[in-house]
Enzyme design. Structure first.
Site, PDB file in Angstrom:
ATOM      1  N   ASP A  88       0.865  -1.170   0.000  1.00  0.00           N
ATOM      2  CA  ASP A  88       0.000   0.000   0.000  1.00  0.00           C
ATOM      3  C   ASP A  88       0.910   1.231   0.000  1.00  0.00           C
ATOM      4  OD1 ASP A  88      -2.362   1.689   0.545  1.00  0.00           O
ATOM      5  OD2 ASP A  88      -1.441   1.917   2.523  1.00  0.00           O
ATOM      6  N   ARG A  94      -8.583  13.002   6.281  1.00  0.00           N
ATOM      7  CA  ARG A  94      -8.280  11.601   5.984  1.00  0.00           C
ATOM      8  C   ARG A  94      -9.529  10.727   6.099  1.00  0.00           C
ATOM      9  NH1 ARG A  94      -5.375   7.560   3.530  1.00  0.00           N
ATOM     10  NH2 ARG A  94      -5.341   5.707   4.804  1.00  0.00           N
ATOM     11  N   SER A 129      -2.375   0.734  -4.848  1.00  0.00           N
ATOM     12  CA  SER A 129      -2.876   1.874  -4.081  1.00  0.00           C
ATOM     13  C   SER A 129      -4.197   2.395  -4.613  1.00  0.00           C
ATOM     14  CB  SER A 129      -1.819   2.994  -4.156  1.00  0.00           C
ATOM     15  OG  SER A 129      -2.324   4.225  -3.694  1.00  0.00           O
ATOM     16  N   ASN A 130      -4.957   3.021  -3.697  1.00  0.00           N
ATOM     17  CA  ASN A 130      -6.152   3.769  -4.093  1.00  0.00           C
ATOM     18  C   ASN A 130      -5.787   5.009  -4.914  1.00  0.00           C
ATOM     19  OD1 ASN A 130      -8.317   2.274  -3.035  1.00  0.00           O
ATOM     20  ND2 ASN A 130      -8.290   3.326  -1.053  1.00  0.00           N
TER      21      ASN A 130
END
Lengths: 233, 233
Positions: B10, B41, B122-123
């Protein structure tokens, strides 16, 4: 604009006031109760989303009450609070037996007298919804009490929101979906409902590129919105 | 136990240290910076989940960078902070150009020298990942930099985690997925990866009825885990 033929409510935070949970947490853990209640709620919702996203077929589904217990235990551990069985039971009992927001019962009865079909559509599982509806004095007010448990997918999954139109045999655009959670009002709008966001906390709109059909502060504002939309309330 | 044939990381919070964002927020809004960074966040992740859950076909997908901007604006508005263009640009620049955690570069280079194929999953969208990899000094260390943008579904959707096995042409069980987010390590475990949770913050395990294969405090603990699993590092 479609005629409004039914109203469907989210349950926790919308019909049922969850503030008493914070108050009890504060009583049990002075000075840390609010933090516990906040993290508890945050993880409760996180766990619904993680499980539904990871398994759209419902394979990782677990009923909302079980997630509520999981989330409480996580939150207490993270905040360094000792949660013995009796304390846990007290907090969970508080969550199971919530009160209605003060104006809600009157508003629901008025809608009921106006002949508008009413429902609940909640992440809560049927057993906990049943207890909550009774302890909030709302027994008999709803034509349908719908739980996402039937489809094993939590909101904002389309299968969850689809339960409303299916139960009422109406297109989503003929139903007003009411929630105090901005994200839930947005999710229902995406799905195709007319929506009303009861923004009790005075939060800004979620930045999700979609807006609820209407917004207000409490259930009385919903009545005004319905009246302005042509419903005789 | 399968042989470990690749390691996939990640990105944000795992490889890249996002603490500098909080520091900058605190500098710009003394006494409120940490609250801003936390809510920012929280909403950033919420928005990924709401959009993916509501539209598994990707119809509501919006790239992670755009969600990062949306979430910052929401958080600032909710906390009553005035976010003029210059301030917003400073915070976003901080997020775009992150540092590596101190031990990460050395650990990655050691893995690279050991000949283990490495990747990011990853996003983050490709453009932001590209900038982040370069500004953290990690250019050239990865065989695959994978973004969920390719499938328009965010983690924990199976389609997102599937990118790793597809790119490396390996079964998920031959790959170690590494994340500092407990929920991400659980999501990858559900999917079928071997997993390692870098629990930098010392949080309790998420109560999701699944446990990462291994857990440690930093990347050096990952090296120890790999060595104990038979990888010559």
């Amino acid at each position: 604009m479609n005629k409004i033929r039914a109203v469907v409510f989210d349950a926790y935070g919308t019909l049922f006031d969850v503030y008493s949970v914070t108050a009890r947490a504060e009583q049990l853990f002075p000075g840390k109760g609010e933090a516990l209640a906040l993290l508890w709620r945050e993880r409760q919702i996180d766990y619904t989303r993680l499980r539904t996203m990871a398994a759209p077929d419902g394979a990782l589904y677990k009923p909302f009450w079980a997630l509520t217990v999981d989330a409480l235990r996580y939150a207490a551990e993270r905040l360094g609070m000792k949660l013995d069985e009796a304390t846990e039971a007290q907090l969970l009992k508080e969550y199971a037996c919530l009160s209605a927001f003060p104006e809600n019962l009157g508003a629901l009865k008025r809608l009921r007298r106006a002949g508008l079909p009413l429902g609940i559509l909640s992440n809560g599982n049927p057993e906990m919804l049943d207890i909550s509806v009774k302890s909030a004095g709302m027994h008999g007010l709803f034509d349908h009490v719908l739980s996402v448990d039937a489809v094993r997918q939590y909101k904002t999954a389309p299968a969850a929101y689809a339960l409303g139109p299916q139960a009422f045999d109406l297109p989503a655009g003929d139903i007003v979906f009411v929630s105090s959670n901005g994200w839930d009002a947005c999710g229902a709008t995406w799905y195709g409902y007319k929506t009303f966001w009861i923004n009790r906390a005075g939060h800004p709109a979620e930045r999700l590129d979609v807006a609820p059909t209407g917004t207000g502060h409490d259930m009385n504002d919903l009545l005004a919105f319905l009246a302005a939309s042509g419903v005789a309330v």
